[in-house]
Design an enzyme around this catalytic site. Structure first.
Site, PDB file in Angstrom:
ATOM      1  N   SER A  22       8.103 -41.038 -28.350  1.00 52.48           N
ATOM      2  CA  SER A  22       9.045 -41.228 -29.523  1.00 52.48           C
ATOM      3  C   SER A  22       9.498 -42.824 -28.841  1.00 52.48           C
ATOM      4  O   SER A  22       9.165 -43.725 -29.056  1.00 52.48           O
ATOM      5  CB  SER A  22       9.942 -40.404 -29.551  1.00 52.48           C
ATOM      6  OG  SER A  22      11.085 -40.899 -30.550  1.00 52.48           O
ATOM      7  N   HIS A  61      10.431 -38.476 -20.337  1.00 55.57           N
ATOM      8  CA  HIS A  61      11.130 -37.190 -19.866  1.00 55.57           C
ATOM      9  C   HIS A  61      10.586 -36.772 -18.456  1.00 55.57           C
ATOM     10  O   HIS A  61       9.481 -37.080 -18.113  1.00 55.57           O
ATOM     11  CB  HIS A  61      10.872 -35.889 -20.687  1.00 55.57           C
ATOM     12  CG  HIS A  61      11.275 -36.255 -22.383  1.00 55.57           C
ATOM     13  ND1 HIS A  61      10.788 -35.501 -23.439  1.00 55.57           N
ATOM     14  CD2 HIS A  61      12.296 -37.015 -22.691  1.00 55.57           C
ATOM     15  CE1 HIS A  61      11.422 -35.797 -24.375  1.00 55.57           C
ATOM     16  NE2 HIS A  61      12.372 -36.619 -23.925  1.00 55.57           N
ATOM     17  N   HIS A 120       9.350 -27.717 -30.157  1.00 59.02           N
ATOM     18  CA  HIS A 120      10.243 -27.818 -28.935  1.00 59.02           C
ATOM     19  C   HIS A 120      10.753 -26.401 -28.465  1.00 59.02           C
ATOM     20  O   HIS A 120      10.320 -25.307 -29.192  1.00 59.02           O
ATOM     21  CB  HIS A 120      11.586 -28.427 -29.949  1.00 59.02           C
ATOM     22  CG  HIS A 120      11.400 -29.810 -30.493  1.00 59.02           C
ATOM     23  ND1 HIS A 120      12.258 -30.748 -30.043  1.00 59.02           N
ATOM     24  CD2 HIS A 120      10.467 -30.293 -31.368  1.00 59.02           C
ATOM     25  CE1 HIS A 120      11.959 -31.834 -30.753  1.00 59.02           C
ATOM     26  NE2 HIS A 120      10.895 -31.696 -31.501  1.00 59.02           N
ATOM     27  N   LYS A 145      -3.786 -38.729  14.003  1.00 60.15           N
ATOM     28  CA  LYS A 145      -5.169 -37.932  13.560  1.00 60.15           C
ATOM     29  C   LYS A 145      -6.172 -39.122  13.064  1.00 60.15           C
ATOM     30  O   LYS A 145      -5.825 -39.841  12.200  1.00 60.15           O
ATOM     31  CB  LYS A 145      -4.607 -37.337  12.237  1.00 60.15           C
ATOM     32  CG  LYS A 145      -5.880 -36.329  11.998  1.00 60.15           C
ATOM     33  CD  LYS A 145      -5.484 -35.409  10.749  1.00 60.15           C
ATOM     34  CE  LYS A 145      -6.363 -34.145  10.375  1.00 60.15           C
ATOM     35  NZ  LYS A 145      -7.914 -34.672  10.435  1.00 60.15           N
TER      36      LYS A 145
END
Length: 839
Positions: free
Chosen positions: A180, A184, A122, A541
């Site tokens: 888990s 995140h 961590h 383009k």
């Protein structure tokens, strides 16, 4: 590995390990040896995320146990007393105590964690600097935690909502399935805000999402509010909080991993957490979605003598935050000299726009004649917020046959660009200063400490004669033994010149007398921010191959970008001769610039379809391919018309002449420039599913073979030309043939360096053609440097003379392509002209 104690060497460190057959994950039988193996294999992607961050650990000394009987976990902050002396450590002072934390800056530290069964790693959102001082956070983290009744699918939905807000804040987020429960999100920050400020922003973001999506999002941590919803936990940004590190194992029943993911993966209805075996495969395949946020400075934490950390930094950080005018100020007293002496420090290149970054305000130059103790000319170029300066004793060369010594001096403030006057005798640089010439310049290359190439355009009555001059500053270490010495050279190839030796100020740029061999002008990659103002035209383009078409009374000749005659490959474009008035052709050749395209669904250019036509020359093959895949030419410029060159004619006028000269029809098209601003042009190109936009200055002249900032390209997709250097055998459906190709890109010195492997996008037809072509092109060793052992192990190498084009998601810090997809061969390009597209 044996079960007993043994000593191993990892990265030059000796470490004693034991009980390697001890099972740490009973549900899968995963042993300590396998945990050590995992951390060794992912160290090169994990350490950039942990580097210089204090590490807290979760240890399961007797294993994680089972769901019915979970193992005992120990949470550890302070570094263990028995830790090896070589482990780098940083101290955090608290109000009543201090904690010493390990820094996971090298693989041996990860191995030591594994030996202690410290499965989870961590870290906070900030790092120490090289003197072990805590810095501002370099990332924002949002922890998306599902409440009862919610799962990964809901977290992915909230992640996409967060991404919209972060993108609007110019923050690029990377999702990580936590291993888990939730997801995140990591968004990189410049390191200028405090943890408290970042936490406030994250809290407001969570509140805003909760207000807009009350049935899905909650920002309050009360468990009673979370049923069926996703908590956007903003508190992870507190300086005292930590988050499980990307690529860390988790202490769950199964050995899951906090695994960085792509945004495309979050769209998968079957999205799930990944275990260590899957992550090992992904890492071995070069998939590292969070690589761009990794540490790029020195990971060295000791030096030979002091045991203190090295302060070495990445090349692009050398001047970050430095006062570039410190030397200038130290040499001058504002009370004694009329020169400008600003009080506010000018910071380094991370805080100032580089030269040429604002197309509406091109960078400036000034050449000042300075009658000091010795007469010299000061040549100054605006760059990184200052005037980078050289003293040229004999003045700028006006002939390509001579070089001039240029001694680099201290950086000067931008205000110095208009300074003229008398510096008092006795003061630094005392003497008369006059402005010899000044104006703007177009940057072609800036390699700090090595080489600068720029085309400067001065005043009609200036010392350079009022015509563009293309100069090169070349560092000349060893010349007189002084590292400040450079050579100033007037390039042989000048804008609008015919390459003659002399380039006197009185001589105006000559227009070429012949039209043969005109190389196409090239655009520079840019951003929307470069294109503010009303003096730009916007063209769509076209996704094809560049062509210079020369039309005479005898017919049409087509030349590719590097000059090869491709007339026989596209016979339907002979149509061009019928689209120009015979009276116009009677006055002389008409030279046109455009793009050859093959149209797919919705009449949009399809580069994949064009592959069926490229390189064909035998009439029978061309005729058959022409029936299946006809081509068209999109014309956007005219370079020669009515017996005269238009290279020095402004773009706006050339476009009008083009529209008058060519009648559209059949295979010939003259698309209008887009009428609107840059945002509307980009949106239109996206709606039409085109490759992007090319913006052109209305006043721009045509510079054959030059890449200029008066033409700016904005791509909707990231494309890159690559050189194919080898291939690997296929598996599954590709068993027995080619599975993927290995590619490389030359660096700025022309050295071919490995860029990754490409398997996606290769059709059976392409693979069959490759097998046939590669059979006679094998070689024993790779033509490129830096090929990883994992990719080289079963590779077959080929000559590095074939160019292809790929699309890709991102570029890693070591210049490896992430998620590359094959687009096709580029026979119109040669290997020696391939370079990295500017980012």
């Amino acid at each position: 590995m044996a079960a007993g104690q043994q000593t191993v060497e990892i990265g030059g460190r000796r470490l004693r390990v034991s009980n390697l057959d001890k099972v740490l994950y009973p549900a899968t039988g995963t042993t300590k040896a396998e945990v050590l193996h995992y951390y060794a294999q992912v160290a090169h992607v994990l350490i950039p995320q942990t580097a210089w961050r204090p590490v807290t650990r979760k240890r399961w000394v007797n294993g994680v146990g089972t769901a019915a009987e979970p193992g005992q976990v120990f949470f550890r902050k302070d570094l263990e007393d028995a830790a090896p002396a070589w482990i780098p450590r940083g101290k955090i002072e608290h109000r009543t105590s201090a904690n010493v934390y390990p820094l996971a800056n090298e693989p041996a530290v990860l191995a030591w964690f594994g030996q202690l069964a410290a499965l989870e790693i961590h870290t906070p959102q900030w790092r120490f600097d090289a003197r072990y001082r805590p810095q501002h956070p370099d990332r924002m983290v949002l922890d998306l935690d599902p409440g009862p009744g919610a799962g990964l699918a809901e977290c992915a939905e909230v992640a996409r909502l967060c991404r919209q807000i972060l993108t609007a804040m110019d923050l690029d987020a990377v999702p990580v399935t936590s291993g888990s429960k939730g997801i995140h999100l990591y968004a990189e920050l410049p390191g200028t805000a405090t943890s408290e400020q970042v936490s406030q922003v994250a809290h407001e973001l969570a509140r805003a999402l909760e207000a807009d999506h009350p049935d899905l999002v909650v920002s309050d941590m009360k468990k009673t509010l979370r049923a069926g919803k996703v908590l956007v936990d903003w508190s992870q940004n507190n300086a005292n909080k930590t988050t499980v590190c990307p690529y860390s194992l988790r202490g769950r029943e199964h050995p899951t991993v906090a695994a960085p993911r792509t945004w495309e993966e979050l769209d998968d209805p079957g999205l799930a957490h990944l275990d260590l075996d899957v992550v090992l495969e992904r890492v071995a395949d070069g998939l590292d979605p969070i690589a761009a946020q990794g540490w790029v400075g020195s990971l060295t934490t000791e030096n030979e003598h002091s045991g203190r950390p090295s302060t070495a930094k990445a090349d692009d950080e050398d001047d970050a935050g430095a006062d570039l005018l410190a030397t200038y100020r130290a040499k001058r007293d504002a009370a004694k000299t009329p020169e400008p002496v600003p009080e506010t420090p000018a910071h380094g290149k991370h805080e100032q726009p580089s030269a040429g970054s604002d197309a509406d305000n091109p960078p400036t130059f000034v050449i000042q004649e300075h009658h000091a103790r010795r007469l010299h000319w000061d040549f100054r170029l605006e760059h990184a917020g200052v005037l980078v300066s050289w003293a040229v004793p004999k003045g700028p060369p006006l002939s390509t046959s001579e070089n001039r010594l240029a001694v680099q001096t201290e950086d000067h403030p931008l205000e110095y660009g208009t300074f003229a006057g008398s510096i008092p005798k006795g003061e630094y640089g005392g003497g008369e200063v006059t402005i010899w010439d000044h104006g703007t310049y177009e940057l072609e290359k800036w390699r700090d400490g090595k080489e600068v190439i720029a085309t400067v355009t001065g005043q009609p009555d200036g010392g350079l004669g009022g015509v563009p001059r293309r100069f090169a500053f070349i560092h000349a270490t060893g010349m007189g033994g002084d590292a400040k010495n450079w050579l100033l050279h007037l390039m042989k190839e000048q804008p609008g010149e015919d390459g003659g030796d002399e380039a006197q100020p009185s001589r105006r740029a000559a227009e070429p007398a012949v039209v043969d061999g005109i190389a196409p002008m090239l655009a520079t990659a840019g951003a929307v921010e470069d294109l503010r103002g009303a003096d730009w035209a916007f063209e769509m383009k076209w996704d094809g191959v560049r062509v210079i078409a020369t039309v005479t009374g005898d017919g049409v000749t087509l030349n590719a970008r590097h000059g090869a005659d491709i007339t026989a490959t596209y016979p339907e474009l002979a149509d061009l001769a019928d689209r120009i008035d015979p009276d116009v052709l009677a006055a002389g050749p008409v030279v046109l610039d455009g793009e050859v395209v093959a149209l797919g669904p919705g009449n949009r250019p399809d580069f994949g379809r064009l592959q069926n036509r490229m390189g064909l020359t035998r009439p029978r093959d061309v005729t058959a391919a022409m029936r299946r895949t006809p081509v068209h030419v999109m014309l956007f410029d005219v370079l020669h018309l009515g017996g005269r060159s238009l290279l020095r004619t402004p773009y706006e006028k050339r476009r009008r002449l083009l529209a008058d000269a060519v009648r559209e029809g059949g295979h010939v098209h003259v698309p209008d420039a887009f009428d609107g601003d840059v945002e509307e042009a980009v949106e239109a190109s996206q709606d039409l599913k085109l490759e992007g936009v090319v913006a052109k200055k209305l006043s721009s002249v045509y510079q054959p073979g030059q890449r200029a900032r008066t033409w700016i390209k904005l791509k909707n997709q990231t494309h890159q030309e690559v050189v194919v250097i080898g291939w690997r055998a296929g598996k599954g459906g590709r068993t027995g043939g080619i599975g993927s190709v290995l590619v490389a890109v030359p660096d700025e010195d022309g050295v071919l360096r490995y860029a990754g492997r490409v398997g996606s996008g290769l059709t059976d037809e392409t693979l069959t053609g490759m097998a046939r072509d590669f059979a006679s092109a094998t070689r024993k060793t790779p033509a490129a440097e830096g090929v990883p052992a994992a990719d080289a192990r079963d590779a077959t190498w080929v000559r590095a003379d074939r160019v292809a084009e790929v699309s890709f998601g991102e570029l890693t810090r070591d210049h490896r392509l992430r998620h590359p997809v094959w687009r096709g061969w580029r026979p119109d390009k040669s290997a020696d002209e391939v370079r990295w597209e500017p980012s």
